[in-house]
Design an enzyme around this catalytic site. Sequence first.
Site, PDB file in Angstrom:
ATOM      1  N   TYR A 126      45.389  20.584  31.970  1.00  0.00           N
ATOM      2  CA  TYR A 126      45.459  22.305  31.736  1.00  0.00           C
ATOM      3  C   TYR A 126      46.624  22.390  31.174  1.00  0.00           C
ATOM      4  O   TYR A 126      46.387  23.059  30.271  1.00  0.00           O
ATOM      5  CB  TYR A 126      46.564  22.808  32.755  1.00  0.00           C
ATOM      6  CG  TYR A 126      45.414  23.285  34.298  1.00  0.00           C
ATOM      7  CD1 TYR A 126      44.494  24.180  34.119  1.00  0.00           C
ATOM      8  CD2 TYR A 126      46.250  23.077  35.400  1.00  0.00           C
ATOM      9  CE1 TYR A 126      44.000  24.413  35.994  1.00  0.00           C
ATOM     10  CE2 TYR A 126      44.902  22.936  36.561  1.00  0.00           C
ATOM     11  CZ  TYR A 126      44.284  24.281  36.704  1.00  0.00           C
ATOM     12  OH  TYR A 126      43.159  24.420  37.728  1.00  0.00           O
ATOM     13  N   ASN A 153      42.111  35.282  33.613  1.00  0.00           N
ATOM     14  CA  ASN A 153      42.158  33.590  33.920  1.00  0.00           C
ATOM     15  C   ASN A 153      42.570  33.850  35.831  1.00  0.00           C
ATOM     16  O   ASN A 153      43.708  34.422  35.944  1.00  0.00           O
ATOM     17  CB  ASN A 153      43.046  33.236  33.251  1.00  0.00           C
ATOM     18  CG  ASN A 153      42.408  31.313  34.122  1.00  0.00           C
ATOM     19  OD1 ASN A 153      42.285  31.132  35.314  1.00  0.00           O
ATOM     20  ND2 ASN A 153      43.671  30.704  33.590  1.00  0.00           N
ATOM     21  N   HIS A 168      38.849  30.264  31.234  1.00  0.00           N
ATOM     22  CA  HIS A 168      39.675  29.401  32.182  1.00  0.00           C
ATOM     23  C   HIS A 168      39.879  27.968  30.907  1.00  0.00           C
ATOM     24  O   HIS A 168      39.286  28.197  30.439  1.00  0.00           O
ATOM     25  CB  HIS A 168      38.297  28.988  33.051  1.00  0.00           C
ATOM     26  CG  HIS A 168      37.726  29.837  34.148  1.00  0.00           C
ATOM     27  ND1 HIS A 168      39.014  29.856  35.425  1.00  0.00           N
ATOM     28  CD2 HIS A 168      36.554  31.264  34.600  1.00  0.00           C
ATOM     29  CE1 HIS A 168      37.679  31.370  35.955  1.00  0.00           C
ATOM     30  NE2 HIS A 168      36.794  30.787  35.435  1.00  0.00           N
ATOM     31  N   VAL A 169      40.993  27.203  31.721  1.00  0.00           N
ATOM     32  CA  VAL A 169      41.455  26.511  30.453  1.00  0.00           C
ATOM     33  C   VAL A 169      40.817  25.511  30.494  1.00  0.00           C
ATOM     34  O   VAL A 169      40.972  24.923  29.216  1.00  0.00           O
ATOM     35  CB  VAL A 169      43.105  26.559  31.197  1.00  0.00           C
ATOM     36  CG1 VAL A 169      43.645  25.215  30.378  1.00  0.00           C
ATOM     37  CG2 VAL A 169      43.894  27.416  30.920  1.00  0.00           C
ATOM     38  N   ARG A 194      34.489  24.495  42.491  1.00  0.00           N
ATOM     39  CA  ARG A 194      34.406  25.721  41.415  1.00  0.00           C
ATOM     40  C   ARG A 194      33.419  26.557  40.356  1.00  0.00           C
ATOM     41  O   ARG A 194      34.189  26.734  39.301  1.00  0.00           O
ATOM     42  CB  ARG A 194      35.147  24.870  40.574  1.00  0.00           C
ATOM     43  CG  ARG A 194      37.025  24.593  41.512  1.00  0.00           C
ATOM     44  CD  ARG A 194      37.628  23.783  40.409  1.00  0.00           C
ATOM     45  NE  ARG A 194      38.278  22.743  41.084  1.00  0.00           N
ATOM     46  CZ  ARG A 194      40.325  23.944  41.357  1.00  0.00           C
ATOM     47  NH1 ARG A 194      40.748  25.014  41.143  1.00  0.00           N
ATOM     48  NH2 ARG A 194      41.069  22.954  42.279  1.00  0.00           N
TER      49      ARG A 194
END
Length: 150
Positions: free
Chosen positions: A24, A75, A101-102, A112
């Site tokens: 991140y 997010n 999304h980062v 995911r």
Amino acid sequence: MGKSILLINGPNLNLLGTREPHIYGNTTLADVEASCKAHAESLGATLATFQSNHEGAIIDRIQAARGNVDGIIINPGAFTHTSVAIRDALLGVGIPFIELHVSNVHAREPWRHHSYFSDKAAGIIVGLGVYGYKVAVEHVALNFKERAAL
């Protein structure tokens, strides 16, 4: 009157800058929010921010935006893969939204890869790191329609 944008960050995004920086990055949520507000202002828009680790609080904030916001950037964090309730709230208020999304969620664990939001989002920004927030703000400020005056 410029556009009004709401930026929502879901669970664990309050830990940006310290949580798994190899995924991140090192930029904090406070830094992201300040940068997004400044960028929105430079484009003639206003930006409000909200972060919660609680699904109900996110739903309450989305509902409070009805009639007051031209676009939402969200997010959803881990709620991406689990929350029909947040999806329903977004659809219920009728405000167009960008899913952000980062990290590149499609290059991570298979669970995911599914999103409850992507099929309804006006756009999806994935894997650009925190730069994705700037892209989202710019897109909403320049391309979303302003809500009708009452």
